[in-house]
Design a protein around this motif. Structure first.
Motif, mmCIF file in Angstrom:
data_model
loop_
_atom_site.group_PDB
_atom_site.id
_atom_site.type_symbol
_atom_site.label_atom_id
_atom_site.label_comp_id
_atom_site.label_asym_id
_atom_site.label_seq_id
_atom_site.Cartn_x
_atom_site.Cartn_y
_atom_site.Cartn_z
ATOM 1 N N VAL A 149 73.185 70.646 16.678
ATOM 2 C CA VAL A 149 72.932 69.797 17.848
ATOM 3 C C VAL A 149 71.569 70.092 18.485
ATOM 4 C CG1 VAL A 149 75.387 69.469 18.318
ATOM 5 C CG2 VAL A 149 74.174 71.349 19.430
ATOM 6 N N ARG A 150 70.707 70.768 17.751
ATOM 7 C CA ARG A 150 69.423 71.193 18.323
ATOM 8 C C ARG A 150 68.555 70.040 18.824
ATOM 9 N NH1 ARG A 150 69.204 72.218 12.949
ATOM 10 N NH2 ARG A 150 67.619 71.171 11.735
ATOM 11 N N SER A 151 68.729 68.857 18.251
ATOM 12 C CA SER A 151 67.925 67.725 18.716
ATOM 13 C C SER A 151 68.419 67.190 20.050
ATOM 14 C CB SER A 151 67.932 66.607 17.669
ATOM 15 O OG SER A 151 69.242 66.113 17.491
ATOM 16 N N ARG A 152 69.619 67.617 20.476
ATOM 17 C CA ARG A 152 70.192 67.133 21.733
ATOM 18 C C ARG A 152 70.037 68.102 22.890
ATOM 19 N NH1 ARG A 152 76.104 65.520 20.931
ATOM 20 N NH2 ARG A 152 75.772 64.848 23.064
ATOM 21 N N HIS A 209 78.173 65.400 17.053
ATOM 22 C CA HIS A 209 76.919 64.737 17.426
ATOM 23 C C HIS A 209 76.977 63.258 17.045
ATOM 24 C CE1 HIS A 209 72.681 63.990 18.040
ATOM 25 N NE2 HIS A 209 72.560 63.625 16.783
ATOM 26 N N ARG A 210 77.483 62.981 15.870
ATOM 27 C CA ARG A 210 77.558 61.582 15.403
ATOM 28 C C ARG A 210 78.501 60.794 16.303
ATOM 29 N NH1 ARG A 210 78.806 61.779 9.836
ATOM 30 N NH2 ARG A 210 80.957 62.134 10.427
ATOM 31 N N HIS A 211 79.658 61.379 16.666
ATOM 32 C CA HIS A 211 80.592 60.674 17.549
ATOM 33 C C HIS A 211 80.010 60.508 18.942
ATOM 34 C CE1 HIS A 211 83.803 60.212 14.778
ATOM 35 N NE2 HIS A 211 83.943 61.502 14.577
ATOM 36 N N GLY A 212 79.290 61.497 19.403
ATOM 37 C CA GLY A 212 78.669 61.396 20.731
ATOM 38 C C GLY A 212 77.618 60.310 20.776
ATOM 39 N N ALA A 213 76.922 60.091 19.645
ATOM 40 C CA ALA A 213 75.863 59.088 19.603
ATOM 41 C C ALA A 213 76.423 57.679 19.547
ATOM 42 C CB ALA A 213 74.961 59.343 18.392
ATOM 43 N N THR A 214 77.636 57.514 18.994
ATOM 44 C CA THR A 214 78.181 56.165 18.839
ATOM 45 C C THR A 214 79.009 55.727 20.027
ATOM 46 O OG1 THR A 214 80.118 57.019 17.659
ATOM 47 C CG2 THR A 214 78.218 56.305 16.319
ATOM 48 N N GLU A 215 79.384 56.671 20.860
ATOM 49 C CA GLU A 215 80.249 56.311 22.002
ATOM 50 C C GLU A 215 79.436 55.949 23.210
ATOM 51 O OE1 GLU A 215 84.092 58.999 20.811
ATOM 52 O OE2 GLU A 215 82.840 59.655 22.460
#
Length: 135
Positions: A62-65, A129-135
């Motif tokens: 998650v370093r990019s976040r 991270h993927r789920h956080g980006a789509t929600e």
């Protein structure tokens, strides 16, 4: 603010984050290691090091976040303080005094388990991270 002063401030924040994270990780390791016996030929620090590897894998996924200073705090400081290479080596040395093959097996197992924990942490972090980006 000049570029040099900004660099000094950023560097000071980075060192402060590593210091605070390292202190917290070291304290947590000490709290846990007092109550955790070695199991069979596993070292006393086995579980602690595996948890640190898992957290490290998750943090890097998650370093990019997160801000770079959070990585310094969590990955370098906290995980560096929580995991303990010196205790791991000292425990392996004690095992090696009684049986070099048991010590070698314990070292290989802990390294493999640590890599697996880091990979699992990264996989879970990427999924999160993927789920956080789509929600």
């Amino acid at each position: 603010m000049t570029q040099e002063r900004t660099h000094v401030r950023t560097t000071a924040l980075m060192f402060g984050a590593v210091f605070i994270g390292g202190a917290a990780g070291s304290l947590m390791r000490e709290l846990f290691s007092v109550n955790i016996p070695g199991i069979g030929f596993l070292t006393q620090t086995f579980g602690i090091n595996i948890v640190a590897c898992f957290v490290l894998g998750w943090l890097y996924s998650v370093r990019s976040r997160v801000h770079a200073h959070m990585l310094h705090l969590g990955a370098v400081g906290f995980c560096g303080g929580l995991s303990t290479f010196s205790s791991f080596v000292a425990e392996l040395e004690r095992l090696a005094l009684s049986n070099i093959w048991i010590a070698t097996s314990a070292a290989a197992l802990e390294i493999a388990a640590g890599l697996a924990a880091a990979i699992l942490g990264e996989a879970i972090g990427r999924r999160f991270h993927r789920h956080g980006a789509t929600e």
